[in-house]
Design a protein around this motif. Sequence first.
Motif, PDB file in Angstrom:
ATOM      1  N   GLU A  90       0.818  -1.197   0.000  1.00 32.46           N
ATOM      2  CA  GLU A  90       0.000   0.000   0.000  1.00 32.46           C
ATOM      3  C   GLU A  90       0.853   1.248   0.000  1.00 32.46           C
ATOM      4  O   GLU A  90       1.857   1.345   0.671  1.00 32.46           O
ATOM      5  N   LYS A  91       0.438   2.220  -0.805  1.00 30.27           N
ATOM      6  CA  LYS A  91       1.207   3.442  -0.983  1.00 30.27           C
ATOM      7  C   LYS A  91       0.537   4.609  -0.289  1.00 30.27           C
ATOM      8  O   LYS A  91       0.844   5.745  -0.576  1.00 30.27           O
ATOM      9  N   GLY A  92      -0.390   4.364   0.577  1.00 37.97           N
ATOM     10  CA  GLY A  92      -1.129   5.416   1.250  1.00 37.97           C
ATOM     11  C   GLY A  92      -2.589   5.040   1.341  1.00 37.97           C
ATOM     12  O   GLY A  92      -2.968   3.879   1.251  1.00 37.97           O
ATOM     13  N   VAL A  93      -3.431   6.059   1.461  1.00 32.98           N
ATOM     14  CA  VAL A  93      -4.867   5.840   1.577  1.00 32.98           C
ATOM     15  C   VAL A  93      -5.471   5.787   0.170  1.00 32.98           C
ATOM     16  O   VAL A  93      -5.262   6.698  -0.625  1.00 32.98           O
ATOM     17  N   PRO A  94      -6.223   4.702  -0.166  1.00 35.12           N
ATOM     18  CA  PRO A  94      -6.805   4.627  -1.510  1.00 35.12           C
ATOM     19  C   PRO A  94      -7.859   5.707  -1.723  1.00 35.12           C
ATOM     20  O   PRO A  94      -8.697   5.954  -0.861  1.00 35.12           O
ATOM     21  N   ILE A  95      -7.810   6.346  -2.886  1.00 42.66           N
ATOM     22  CA  ILE A  95      -8.795   7.360  -3.259  1.00 42.66           C
ATOM     23  C   ILE A  95      -9.897   6.659  -4.037  1.00 42.66           C
ATOM     24  O   ILE A  95      -9.614   5.960  -5.015  1.00 42.66           O
ATOM     25  N   PRO A  96     -11.168   6.799  -3.619  1.00 44.17           N
ATOM     26  CA  PRO A  96     -12.250   6.138  -4.360  1.00 44.17           C
ATOM     27  C   PRO A  96     -12.282   6.606  -5.819  1.00 44.17           C
ATOM     28  O   PRO A  96     -12.040   7.764  -6.116  1.00 44.17           O
ATOM     29  N   ILE A  97     -12.580   5.663  -6.707  1.00 47.50           N
ATOM     30  CA  ILE A  97     -12.655   5.982  -8.126  1.00 47.50           C
ATOM     31  C   ILE A  97     -13.939   6.751  -8.385  1.00 47.50           C
ATOM     32  O   ILE A  97     -15.018   6.360  -7.930  1.00 47.50           O
ATOM     33  N   ASP A  98     -13.821   7.860  -9.121  1.00 43.43           N
ATOM     34  CA  ASP A  98     -14.979   8.689  -9.452  1.00 43.43           C
ATOM     35  C   ASP A  98     -15.682   8.079 -10.662  1.00 43.43           C
ATOM     36  O   ASP A  98     -15.204   8.187 -11.790  1.00 43.43           O
ATOM     37  N   ILE A  99     -16.820   7.426 -10.425  1.00 37.62           N
ATOM     38  CA  ILE A  99     -17.514   6.758 -11.535  1.00 37.62           C
ATOM     39  C   ILE A  99     -18.490   7.686 -12.254  1.00 37.62           C
ATOM     40  O   ILE A  99     -19.165   7.267 -13.178  1.00 37.62           O
ATOM     41  N   SER A 100     -18.543   8.951 -11.835  1.00 32.63           N
ATOM     42  CA  SER A 100     -19.432   9.885 -12.527  1.00 32.63           C
ATOM     43  C   SER A 100     -18.814  10.359 -13.840  1.00 32.63           C
ATOM     44  O   SER A 100     -19.508  10.870 -14.703  1.00 32.63           O
ATOM     45  N   GLY A 101     -17.501  10.151 -14.004  1.00 32.16           N
ATOM     46  CA  GLY A 101     -16.831  10.546 -15.245  1.00 32.16           C
ATOM     47  C   GLY A 101     -17.087   9.553 -16.354  1.00 32.16           C
ATOM     48  O   GLY A 101     -17.798   8.560 -16.186  1.00 32.16           O
ATOM     49  N   LYS A 102     -16.470   9.812 -17.503  1.00 33.65           N
ATOM     50  CA  LYS A 102     -16.638   8.920 -18.660  1.00 33.65           C
ATOM     51  C   LYS A 102     -16.045   7.554 -18.358  1.00 33.65           C
ATOM     52  O   LYS A 102     -15.051   7.426 -17.648  1.00 33.65           O
ATOM     53  N   ASN A 103     -16.645   6.558 -18.932  1.00 34.20           N
ATOM     54  CA  ASN A 103     -16.168   5.194 -18.780  1.00 34.20           C
ATOM     55  C   ASN A 103     -14.868   5.049 -19.573  1.00 34.20           C
ATOM     56  O   ASN A 103     -14.833   5.383 -20.751  1.00 34.20           O
ATOM     57  N   PRO A 104     -13.789   4.553 -18.957  1.00 35.03           N
ATOM     58  CA  PRO A 104     -12.520   4.413 -19.677  1.00 35.03           C
ATOM     59  C   PRO A 104     -12.580   3.403 -20.821  1.00 35.03           C
ATOM     60  O   PRO A 104     -11.685   3.355 -21.655  1.00 35.03           O
ATOM     61  N   ASN A 105     -13.652   2.620 -20.893  1.00 37.87           N
ATOM     62  CA  ASN A 105     -13.814   1.644 -21.972  1.00 37.87           C
ATOM     63  C   ASN A 105     -14.346   2.278 -23.249  1.00 37.87           C
ATOM     64  O   ASN A 105     -14.461   1.613 -24.269  1.00 37.87           O
ATOM     65  N   GLY A 106     -14.723   3.581 -23.166  1.00 36.46           N
ATOM     66  CA  GLY A 106     -15.239   4.265 -24.347  1.00 36.46           C
ATOM     67  C   GLY A 106     -16.677   3.922 -24.660  1.00 36.46           C
ATOM     68  O   GLY A 106     -17.188   4.273 -25.719  1.00 36.46           O
ATOM     69  N   GLU A 107     -17.327   3.213 -23.775  1.00 36.08           N
ATOM     70  CA  GLU A 107     -18.714   2.801 -23.979  1.00 36.08           C
ATOM     71  C   GLU A 107     -19.472   3.038 -22.684  1.00 36.08           C
ATOM     72  O   GLU A 107     -18.972   2.734 -21.618  1.00 36.08           O
ATOM     73  N   GLU A 108     -20.669   3.573 -22.771  1.00 37.21           N
ATOM     74  CA  GLU A 108     -21.482   3.815 -21.579  1.00 37.21           C
ATOM     75  C   GLU A 108     -22.546   2.723 -21.481  1.00 37.21           C
ATOM     76  O   GLU A 108     -23.072   2.258 -22.482  1.00 37.21           O
ATOM     77  N   PHE A 109     -22.857   2.338 -20.258  1.00 35.40           N
ATOM     78  CA  PHE A 109     -23.833   1.280 -20.017  1.00 35.40           C
ATOM     79  C   PHE A 109     -24.952   1.807 -19.132  1.00 35.40           C
ATOM     80  O   PHE A 109     -24.699   2.499 -18.148  1.00 35.40           O
ATOM     81  N   ASP A 110     -26.175   1.463 -19.495  1.00 37.65           N
ATOM     82  CA  ASP A 110     -27.328   1.879 -18.699  1.00 37.65           C
ATOM     83  C   ASP A 110     -27.536   0.957 -17.503  1.00 37.65           C
ATOM     84  O   ASP A 110     -27.859   1.409 -16.410  1.00 37.65           O
ATOM     85  N   CYS A 111     -27.356  -0.335 -17.720  1.00 42.95           N
ATOM     86  CA  CYS A 111     -27.706  -1.309 -16.680  1.00 42.95           C
ATOM     87  C   CYS A 111     -26.583  -2.310 -16.447  1.00 42.95           C
ATOM     88  O   CYS A 111     -25.823  -2.629 -17.359  1.00 42.95           O
TER      89      CYS A 111
END
Length: 158
Positions: free
Chosen positions: A45-66
């Motif tokens: 561990e390199k410190g305290v993990p920062i939660p991933i912000d999932i409100s941003g664009k999906n890094p896969n380049g595709e958005e999913f509804d469900c």
Amino acid sequence: MGVPALFRWLSKKYPKIVTNVVEEEQRYAPTGEGREDDGQADGEEKGVPIPIDISGKNPNGEEFDCLYLDMNGIVHPCTHPEGKPAPETEEDMMLEVFKYTERVVNMVRPRKLLMMAIDGVAPRAKMNQQRSRRFRAAQEAREKEEEMAKALEEWKKA
């Protein structure tokens, strides 16, 4: 138990449903203890993990509804992991389930619906059947061991 061959059928009928996933790298906030390069080995561990912000664009380049999750496929591997010891307490098991579920949700980032299906308690008849199967297997193993011992005795006498 699942539906036999459902995944194979779905992936043949709709080949685009199976894709590679890009996972966003976990980032860490410094703990304030020591220098930035504090001599820790990679993977520690390199410190305290920062939660991933999932409100941003999906890094896969595709958005999913469900996203629909069969939690049995998550609960079992988290409580009976391969290649590492099983969690010691129920709390540790739950933390593993939460961590894995969060990882999957962070990969997909559903925008409208997250459905988690969890089976209930096994019916009494099924539990009884499994218990009798275990007892039968243990008895057969014991009988086989006795037969092997008896055959070994006879072999030694000969």
